[in-house]
Scaffold this active site. Structure first.
Site, PDB file in Angstrom:
ATOM      1  N   PRO A 206      13.585   7.731   1.382  1.00  0.00           N
ATOM      2  CA  PRO A 206      13.527   6.268   1.371  1.00  0.00           C
ATOM      3  C   PRO A 206      13.875   5.619   2.701  1.00  0.00           C
ATOM      4  O   PRO A 206      13.774   4.404   2.833  1.00  0.00           O
ATOM      5  CB  PRO A 206      14.551   5.890   0.292  1.00  0.00           C
ATOM      6  CG  PRO A 206      15.528   7.018   0.302  1.00  0.00           C
ATOM      7  CD  PRO A 206      14.726   8.251   0.602  1.00  0.00           C
ATOM      8  N   ASP A 229       3.555   7.117   8.079  1.00  0.00           N
ATOM      9  CA  ASP A 229       3.364   5.837   7.423  1.00  0.00           C
ATOM     10  C   ASP A 229       4.332   4.817   8.002  1.00  0.00           C
ATOM     11  O   ASP A 229       5.407   5.170   8.502  1.00  0.00           O
ATOM     12  CB  ASP A 229       3.633   5.956   5.918  1.00  0.00           C
ATOM     13  CG  ASP A 229       2.591   6.791   5.203  1.00  0.00           C
ATOM     14  OD1 ASP A 229       1.430   6.781   5.646  1.00  0.00           O
ATOM     15  OD2 ASP A 229       2.937   7.458   4.217  1.00  0.00           O
ATOM     16  N   LYS A 251       0.515   1.640   6.302  1.00  0.00           N
ATOM     17  CA  LYS A 251       1.287   1.723   5.071  1.00  0.00           C
ATOM     18  C   LYS A 251       0.496   2.447   3.997  1.00  0.00           C
ATOM     19  O   LYS A 251      -0.582   2.957   4.226  1.00  0.00           O
ATOM     20  CB  LYS A 251       1.697   0.326   4.602  1.00  0.00           C
ATOM     21  CG  LYS A 251       2.613  -0.389   5.584  1.00  0.00           C
ATOM     22  CD  LYS A 251       3.037  -1.736   5.052  1.00  0.00           C
ATOM     23  CE  LYS A 251       3.947  -2.444   6.055  1.00  0.00           C
ATOM     24  NZ  LYS A 251       4.369  -3.768   5.564  1.00  0.00           N
ATOM     25  N   GLY A 283       6.624   8.194   3.562  1.00  0.00           N
ATOM     26  CA  GLY A 283       7.825   7.627   2.974  1.00  0.00           C
ATOM     27  C   GLY A 283       8.054   8.167   1.576  1.00  0.00           C
ATOM     28  O   GLY A 283       7.118   8.429   0.826  1.00  0.00           O
ATOM     29  N   MET A 364       6.222  -1.004  -5.102  1.00  0.00           N
ATOM     30  CA  MET A 364       5.468  -2.105  -4.495  1.00  0.00           C
ATOM     31  C   MET A 364       5.307  -3.249  -5.492  1.00  0.00           C
ATOM     32  O   MET A 364       4.210  -3.774  -5.715  1.00  0.00           O
ATOM     33  CB  MET A 364       4.089  -1.617  -4.019  1.00  0.00           C
ATOM     34  CG  MET A 364       4.173  -0.563  -2.939  1.00  0.00           C
ATOM     35  SD  MET A 364       4.916  -1.216  -1.439  1.00  0.00           S
ATOM     36  CE  MET A 364       4.932   0.261  -0.418  1.00  0.00           C
TER      37      MET A 364
END
Length: 446
Positions: A206, A229, A251, A283, A364
């Site tokens: 994270p 990323d 991303k 990520g 997200m």
């Protein structure tokens, strides 16, 4: 005082250890393990001859040794002196050491903070597994044969880099000595002794670099090319070697500003074909909304091998930062990881999640919070169900807010959350709500 680290061969070297307590005993064992001829004195007698000794180590109990007199006597015969926990009397420092067979790593704070040196040693002991001793021993046994097989210095250097950071290293670190030996022999017998490296799809976690796996940290540090990323933290990227080529590929999870997946695949293939060590850094965990299967399939189709290295996914990183269990006996027996980047008309999908109970971790989720809350409530989830939003989980600039499902959209509506945001929804969060509320801002009522 500045220091320059030097390793001495103490085999059969006479070393005097002064002192009568446990610390002196420990110092004596330390130098004896290095092969020194240890002589023990409890005290320094007047006029004692120190000339036979190459080094003197003192660990007195109380005032049993006159340190000023000892320092003067040692200086007179030019014998280096170390006095435990007294840097002003030391000509040399005994560092905290990590030993892995032929590999020795020393950690020193210059005598200013010995306890800190020991703590750093504990960190390094976890980062340097015992397999590195086997790897060093293998290198020593094969050194002459490699030199004979590869007289060209540049090819020999490339071989050693491959051996010490590639498949052979993985075998040695896993304790598979025979397989590692066979792989070295096979590589040297090949017309192309520098085999290509598999592309490593690595989970960066994270954001906190301390949450990386040891294998992930090793691969990042050895990589020649890293495609990463935008969700990968700067702290993780700082582990890359200085000469590594870093390529941002945007991303993930539906962000429209990302590099298209087809373009990422092509960039990954081009990097692999350079022959260098390539890391695709993602990520969280590469297998959780990271499109790992698409990239693996593309590489497979073009004859490029790959490996997958897991990472701590954002939901687990956020739960750890909140000191919150996502499952709870008798309350939440399931944990569902889902992406909030879905199309409208997903009523059946949300109904299924609502009926399953347990805890929902929605990735997200910031932009879709209003729709998610509406659909989950319509699907039967209690509007009072605890909900936590976490932005930049595990990083120093992490933000959190706690509310309930009905109020969640309002908690995220003030613009404070502008980064990747994870939504945690479920009754299990109520079990730690009081503790979380002491560090989080409670969302306003609708």
């Amino acid at each position: 005082m500045s220091h320059f680290p030097v390793f001495f061969d103490l085999k059969d070297v006479p070393v005097l250890v002064l002192g009568s307590g446990d610390l002196a005993d420990a110092k004596a064992r330390l130098v004896a393990r290095a092969g020194a001829k240890v002589v023990r004195w409890d005290r320094l007698a007047a006029g004692a001859d120190l000339t036979p000794f190459r080094f003197i180590i003192a660990a007195p109990v109380g005032d049993e040794i006159d340190l000023a007199a000892l320092r003067a006597a040692a200086s007179a015969v030019r014998v280096p002196l170390n006095v435990a926990d007294t840097p002003s009397y030391c000509d040399f420092i005994l560092p905290a050491m990590i030993e892995r067979g032929p590999v020795t790593v020393a950690v020193s704070t210059g005598g200013t903070a010995p306890i800190l040196a020991r703590l750093l040693r504990a960190v390094l002991e976890k980062a340097i597994p015992p397999g590195y001793g086997l790897l060093a021993s293998l290198a020593g046994r094969w050194r002459e044969r490699v030199t004979a097989a590869l007289p060209d210095a540049s090819r020999r250097k490339a071989f050693w880099e491959t051996m010490l950071a590639g498949r052979i290293a993985d075998l040695a670190l896993a304790g598979q000595a025979e397989a590692a030996e066979a792989a070295i022999a096979e590589a040297l017998a090949s017309d192309h002794p520098m085999p290509s490296y598999p592309v490593a799809l690595v989970g960066a976690g994270p954001g906190d670099p301390e949450l990386l796996t040891l294998k992930a940290a090793r691969l990042i540090g050895a990589a020649d090319i890293i495609l990463y990323d935008a969700l990968v933290g700067d702290g993780v990227l700082r582990l890359a070697k200085r000469e590594a080529k870093l390529i941002s590929v945007g991303k993930r999870c539906g962000d429209k500003s990302s590099m298209p997946q087809a373009a990422i695949n092509e960039a990954l293939l081009a990097a692999a074909r350079t022959g260098g060590r390539v890391v695709r850094l993602k990520g969280g965990d590469p297998g959780v909304f990271g499109r790992a299967s698409e990239e693996i399939s593309y590489l497979d189709a073009h004859g490029v091998s790959s490996e997958l290295v897991p990472g701590v996914t954002a939901a687990l990183g956020a739960a750890a930062a909140l000191r919150c269990s996502l499952t709870q006996r008798g309350v939440a027996r399931t944990l569902t990881l889902a992406t909030a980047q879905t199309e409208d008309g997903m009523a059946d999908h949300w109904a299924g999640l609502a009926k399953a109970g347990g805890t929902l971790a929605l990735y997200m989720g910031k932009a879709a919070a209003g729709r998610l809350a509406r659909d989950l409530i319509a699907a039967g989830l209690d509007p009072a169900t605890p909900a936590v939003a976490v932005e930049n989980a595990s990083l120093p600039h992490q933000r959190e807010t706690i509310s309930n499902l009905a109020e969640l959209p309002f908690a995220l509506a003030d613009g404070r959350f502008d980064g990747p945001t994870l939504l945690l929804i479920g009754t299990a969060l109520a079990q730690t709500q009081d503790r979380i509320s002491s560090v989080l801002e409670v969302a306003p009522a609708a």
